[in-house]
Write a protein that holds these residues in place. Structure first.
Motif, PDB file in Angstrom:
ATOM      1  N   LEU A 198      -6.364   6.382 -19.991  1.00 43.78           N
ATOM      2  CA  LEU A 198      -7.057   7.221 -19.006  1.00 43.78           C
ATOM      3  C   LEU A 198      -7.101   6.566 -17.627  1.00 43.78           C
ATOM      4  CD1 LEU A 198     -10.155   8.350 -21.135  1.00 43.78           C
ATOM      5  CD2 LEU A 198      -8.323   9.839 -20.307  1.00 43.78           C
ATOM      6  N   LEU A 199      -7.035   5.233 -17.606  1.00 44.51           N
ATOM      7  CA  LEU A 199      -7.249   4.498 -16.364  1.00 44.51           C
ATOM      8  C   LEU A 199      -5.964   4.018 -15.698  1.00 44.51           C
ATOM      9  CD1 LEU A 199     -10.235   2.345 -17.654  1.00 44.51           C
ATOM     10  CD2 LEU A 199     -10.366   4.354 -16.204  1.00 44.51           C
ATOM     11  N   VAL A 200      -4.818   4.298 -16.313  1.00 42.95           N
ATOM     12  CA  VAL A 200      -3.557   3.787 -15.779  1.00 42.95           C
ATOM     13  C   VAL A 200      -3.320   4.266 -14.348  1.00 42.95           C
ATOM     14  CG1 VAL A 200      -1.052   3.841 -16.006  1.00 42.95           C
ATOM     15  CG2 VAL A 200      -2.470   3.508 -18.015  1.00 42.95           C
ATOM     16  N   GLY A 201      -3.569   5.539 -14.096  1.00 39.65           N
ATOM     17  CA  GLY A 201      -3.252   6.125 -12.799  1.00 39.65           C
ATOM     18  C   GLY A 201      -4.045   5.563 -11.638  1.00 39.65           C
ATOM     19  N   ILE A 202      -5.238   5.043 -11.924  1.00 40.42           N
ATOM     20  CA  ILE A 202      -6.077   4.541 -10.819  1.00 40.42           C
ATOM     21  C   ILE A 202      -6.272   3.032 -10.868  1.00 40.42           C
ATOM     22  CG2 ILE A 202      -7.350   6.710 -10.573  1.00 40.42           C
ATOM     23  CD1 ILE A 202      -9.679   5.298 -12.063  1.00 40.42           C
ATOM     24  N   ASP A 203      -5.643   2.354 -11.830  1.00 36.62           N
ATOM     25  CA  ASP A 203      -5.896   0.913 -11.959  1.00 36.62           C
ATOM     26  C   ASP A 203      -5.483   0.146 -10.715  1.00 36.62           C
ATOM     27  OD1 ASP A 203      -6.674  -1.392 -13.749  1.00 36.62           O
ATOM     28  OD2 ASP A 203      -4.632  -1.978 -13.198  1.00 36.62           O
ATOM     29  N   ARG A 204      -4.375   0.572 -10.086  1.00 37.99           N
ATOM     30  CA  ARG A 204      -3.928  -0.133  -8.880  1.00 37.99           C
ATOM     31  C   ARG A 204      -4.983  -0.024  -7.775  1.00 37.99           C
ATOM     32  NH1 ARG A 204       0.598  -3.469  -7.311  1.00 37.99           N
ATOM     33  NH2 ARG A 204       0.633  -3.419  -5.034  1.00 37.99           N
ATOM     34  N   PHE A 205      -5.603   1.160  -7.651  1.00 38.44           N
ATOM     35  CA  PHE A 205      -6.644   1.350  -6.642  1.00 38.44           C
ATOM     36  C   PHE A 205      -7.907   0.557  -7.004  1.00 38.44           C
ATOM     37  CE2 PHE A 205      -3.968   5.124  -6.396  1.00 38.44           C
ATOM     38  CZ  PHE A 205      -3.681   5.177  -5.040  1.00 38.44           C
ATOM     39  N   MET A 206      -8.208   0.510  -8.301  1.00 34.81           N
ATOM     40  CA  MET A 206      -9.358  -0.278  -8.755  1.00 34.81           C
ATOM     41  C   MET A 206      -9.096  -1.763  -8.537  1.00 34.81           C
ATOM     42  SD  MET A 206     -11.520   1.977 -10.289  1.00 34.81           S
ATOM     43  CE  MET A 206     -12.255   1.687 -11.884  1.00 34.81           C
ATOM     44  N   GLY A 207      -7.820  -2.155  -8.679  1.00 32.24           N
ATOM     45  CA  GLY A 207      -7.456  -3.555  -8.516  1.00 32.24           C
ATOM     46  C   GLY A 207      -7.768  -4.090  -7.134  1.00 32.24           C
ATOM     47  N   GLU A 208      -7.668  -3.237  -6.127  1.00 32.18           N
ATOM     48  CA  GLU A 208      -7.975  -3.659  -4.767  1.00 32.18           C
ATOM     49  C   GLU A 208      -9.442  -4.055  -4.645  1.00 32.18           C
ATOM     50  OE1 GLU A 208      -6.803  -0.176  -2.717  1.00 32.18           O
ATOM     51  OE2 GLU A 208      -4.658  -0.606  -2.844  1.00 32.18           O
ATOM     52  N   ALA A 209     -10.331  -3.223  -5.178  1.00 28.05           N
ATOM     53  CA  ALA A 209     -11.763  -3.529  -5.112  1.00 28.05           C
ATOM     54  C   ALA A 209     -12.103  -4.739  -5.971  1.00 28.05           C
ATOM     55  CB  ALA A 209     -12.581  -2.312  -5.558  1.00 28.05           C
ATOM     56  N   ARG A 210     -11.450  -4.852  -7.133  1.00 28.33           N
ATOM     57  CA  ARG A 210     -11.673  -6.016  -7.994  1.00 28.33           C
ATOM     58  C   ARG A 210     -11.341  -7.305  -7.249  1.00 28.33           C
ATOM     59  NH1 ARG A 210      -8.854  -3.111 -12.482  1.00 28.33           N
ATOM     60  NH2 ARG A 210      -7.005  -4.323 -11.967  1.00 28.33           N
ATOM     61  N   ALA A 211     -10.177  -7.309  -6.611  1.00 28.29           N
ATOM     62  CA  ALA A 211      -9.707  -8.522  -5.929  1.00 28.29           C
ATOM     63  C   ALA A 211     -10.581  -8.880  -4.736  1.00 28.29           C
ATOM     64  CB  ALA A 211      -8.253  -8.338  -5.492  1.00 28.29           C
ATOM     65  N   VAL A 212     -10.961  -7.872  -3.936  1.00 28.09           N
ATOM     66  CA  VAL A 212     -11.789  -8.133  -2.755  1.00 28.09           C
ATOM     67  C   VAL A 212     -13.159  -8.670  -3.164  1.00 28.09           C
ATOM     68  CG1 VAL A 212     -13.016  -7.040  -0.839  1.00 28.09           C
ATOM     69  CG2 VAL A 212     -10.614  -6.498  -1.242  1.00 28.09           C
ATOM     70  N   THR A 213     -13.766  -8.046  -4.179  1.00 22.22           N
ATOM     71  CA  THR A 213     -15.075  -8.501  -4.653  1.00 22.22           C
ATOM     72  C   THR A 213     -15.004  -9.932  -5.165  1.00 22.22           C
ATOM     73  OG1 THR A 213     -15.629  -6.222  -5.296  1.00 22.22           O
ATOM     74  CG2 THR A 213     -17.005  -7.979  -6.205  1.00 22.22           C
ATOM     75  N   SER A 214     -13.933 -10.235  -5.881  1.00 20.48           N
ATOM     76  CA  SER A 214     -13.787 -11.567  -6.461  1.00 20.48           C
ATOM     77  C   SER A 214     -13.562 -12.632  -5.392  1.00 20.48           C
ATOM     78  CB  SER A 214     -12.637 -11.580  -7.472  1.00 20.48           C
ATOM     79  OG  SER A 214     -12.933 -10.765  -8.591  1.00 20.48           O
ATOM     80  N   ILE A 215     -12.772 -12.323  -4.372  1.00 25.03           N
ATOM     81  CA  ILE A 215     -12.511 -13.339  -3.342  1.00 25.03           C
ATOM     82  C   ILE A 215     -13.769 -13.616  -2.513  1.00 25.03           C
ATOM     83  CG2 ILE A 215     -11.681 -11.796  -1.508  1.00 25.03           C
ATOM     84  CD1 ILE A 215      -9.614 -13.887  -0.793  1.00 25.03           C
ATOM     85  N   ILE A 274       0.830  -1.212   0.000  1.00 20.96           N
ATOM     86  CA  ILE A 274       0.000   0.000   0.000  1.00 20.96           C
ATOM     87  C   ILE A 274       0.857   1.251   0.000  1.00 20.96           C
ATOM     88  CG2 ILE A 274      -0.322   0.444   2.480  1.00 20.96           C
ATOM     89  CD1 ILE A 274      -3.184   0.192  -0.056  1.00 20.96           C
ATOM     90  N   ALA A 275       2.044   1.201   0.640  1.00 19.49           N
ATOM     91  CA  ALA A 275       2.963   2.347   0.608  1.00 19.49           C
ATOM     92  C   ALA A 275       3.426   2.602  -0.819  1.00 19.49           C
ATOM     93  CB  ALA A 275       4.153   2.091   1.526  1.00 19.49           C
ATOM     94  N   PHE A 276       3.693   1.526  -1.559  1.00 20.65           N
ATOM     95  CA  PHE A 276       4.087   1.666  -2.967  1.00 20.65           C
ATOM     96  C   PHE A 276       2.969   2.303  -3.790  1.00 20.65           C
ATOM     97  CE2 PHE A 276       3.370  -0.324  -7.128  1.00 20.65           C
ATOM     98  CZ  PHE A 276       4.435   0.217  -7.841  1.00 20.65           C
ATOM     99  N   THR A 277       1.753   1.803  -3.612  1.00 18.45           N
ATOM    100  CA  THR A 277       0.619   2.311  -4.393  1.00 18.45           C
ATOM    101  C   THR A 277       0.398   3.803  -4.157  1.00 18.45           C
ATOM    102  OG1 THR A 277      -0.461   0.153  -4.282  1.00 18.45           O
ATOM    103  CG2 THR A 277      -1.844   2.034  -4.847  1.00 18.45           C
ATOM    104  N   VAL A 278       0.357   4.202  -2.891  1.00 19.45           N
ATOM    105  CA  VAL A 278       0.128   5.611  -2.562  1.00 19.45           C
ATOM    106  C   VAL A 278       1.322   6.460  -2.977  1.00 19.45           C
ATOM    107  CG1 VAL A 278      -0.289   7.242  -0.685  1.00 19.45           C
ATOM    108  CG2 VAL A 278      -1.420   5.025  -0.671  1.00 19.45           C
TER     109      VAL A 278
END
Length: 458
Positions: free
Chosen positions: A382-399, A215-219
């Motif tokens: 357009l979505l590159v900058g926020i994909d990492r943040f979107m990835g968190e929600a994608r992964a949580v929803t999927s699990i 999360i430190a890397f992402t932010v």
């Protein structure tokens, strides 16, 4: 008196932070703060997150293999294996189609890209060239060919789950067919699985450090500014994922006699690990064990959850259709109903075809745009900058979606113990404590039923 008070306070603090989910939550909070205050150093913390993910991934393949093998072997009914697999695939298709449709509907309702007036010609495709290249190289044929490994050992080398499941199913079926002659080998695999869960207990001690680094890397790398720039899309996506989990999956769980809020609370540690690392794989070993403790038979859990990691990516499906509509709105591109239906159909394919591909959700989006030829591929920049943040929600929803799938199929198969479910959900602290202490016997690993001798094949 003062000394005893200090001792009592220390004891209370130690007890409060002992649960793993609390430690992970602290790691996430510290990671956000560190990445915001020291972006350069925060970016360097990526190694901590990567190291933890690698530690867990090296355990995933043997645990999945042993879980599937012992589950099928102790089931003793070869036909039941095919029945469970078929039911799981039917459920996956129904739910992922619903997730894609919900993503479309919410994107139209909230209009996250309206008014941006982006000219695709001004976008730089170089920032997403790698994703686009991978997407264009992938196909359905490649996906199915990847399921079959080059060799038995090769299934464990590359870290993909589906080849491991494929080998494990064949191995488990062979043991089930052998009956009592294979009892010793099944017990050895079962003891191996028991030991591997003990290894997971040790590795999970590093989960807070891994969550901190990731999360430190992402932010640190992407910063809060990227969130503000595309805040409406982020907000729309997160709200949609929350509604999907609480309403859609909540109704499914209610039909199975499970309360969605208790269920989410039961999986809080796995959800936080997934949220902190932006990956669902680190939580897989504990998820398998927790679902067993909750009353789902090992054979069902071992087949449904690992397969769901490839075929039941609810978060990716929601993201796909929302991102496509966002790009259409941002570039002022009109989509007909027919085109949107085609996009939904392609999403069913691309969301599964990217299993095991790095940055799978983003690659699936690129593959969808490449397939439909309606929207400019360069617009995914357009979505590159926020994909990492979107990835968190994608992964949580999927699990969460895959955990629900295991409950549904177990209930469907009458392979679900309601009393164990009640005990697990209403005594969550006890389960967490047992997992933290490495006590795997409570999950039934050591007390699985004997192998049944299969009927003689004519």
């Amino acid at each position: 008196m003062t000394h005893s008070k200090e001792t009592a306070v220390r004891f209370s603090i130690g007890k409060a932070i002992r649960p793993l989910y609390v430690q992970v939550l602290i790691g996430v909070a510290l990671g956000i703060a560190f990445g915001a205050v020291q972006p350069a150093l925060g970016t360097d913390m990526k190694a901590l997150g990567d190291a933890f993910i690698k530690l867990v991934k090296m355990l995933v393949a043997p645990i999945v293999f042993a879980t599937v093998v012992t589950g099928i072997a102790k089931m003793g009914d070869i036909k039941a294996v095919g029945r469970v697999g078929l039911k799981a695939l039917i459920y996956f298709e129904v739910v992922t189609t619903g997730a894609l449709a919900i993503g479309l509907a919410v994107a139209h309702l909230m209009n996250p890209g309206k008014g941006m007036n982006v000219d695709p010609a001004t976008l730089n495709l170089s920032s997403v060239a790698g994703y686009a290249k991978v997407a264009q190289e992938q196909s359905i044929k490649d996906f199915f060919m990847r399921i079959i490994p080059e060799s038995f050992v090769g299934a464990f080398v590359h870290g993909d789950i589906l080849p491991v499941v494929f080998i494990a199913v064949l191995f488990g079926l062979a043991l089930a067919h052998a009956g009592q002659r294979a009892a010793t080998l099944v017990n050895i695999v079962d003891e191996f699985l028991h030991t591997m869960f003990g290894v997971v207990t040790f590795v999970m001690k590093f989960a807070p450090v891994g969550a901190f680094g990731a999360i430190a890397f992402t932010v640190g790398k992407y910063g809060v500014s990227s969130l503000l720039a595309l805040g409406q899309l982020m907000m729309s996506f997160y709200i949609t994922c929350i509604v999907f989990v609480l309403v859609v999956l909540g109704i499914v769980l209610k039909l199975c006699g499970v309360n969605v809020f208790r269920f989410i609370a039961y999986l809080k540690t796995e959800i936080l690990i997934t949220l902190g690392t932006s990956s669902a794989e680190p939580a897989l070993p504990r998820l398998l064990e927790k679902l067993e403790r909750m009353g789902c038979e090992k054979s069902v859990v071992g087949l449904v959850v690992p397969t769901g990691y490839a075929f039941n990516l609810d978060g990716v499906c929601i993201y796909l259709t929302m991102a496509v509509i966002f790009i259409a709105q941002a570039t002022n591109t009109h989509l007909t109903l027919g085109q949107e239906i085609v996009i939904l159909a392609m999403g069913l394919v691309t969301s599964k075809g990217m299993s095991g591909v790095p940055g799978g959700g983003f690659v699936a989006l690129a593959a969808t745009l490449s397939a439909v030829h309606v929207l400019p591929l360069s617009a995914i920049a357009l979505l590159v900058g926020i994909d990492r943040f979107m990835g968190e929600a994608r992964a949580v929803t999927s699990i969460i979606g895959n955990a629900v799938a295991a409950v549904v199929v177990a209930k469907w198969e009458k392979a679900f113990d309601a009393q164990k479910m009640h005990d697990a959900l209403f005594h969550q602290a006890k389960v967490e404590s047992e997992l933290a202490d490495g006590d795997s016997t409570a999950s039934g690993l050591a007390a699985a039923p004997d192998i049944r001798t299969p009927p003689v094949q004519s």
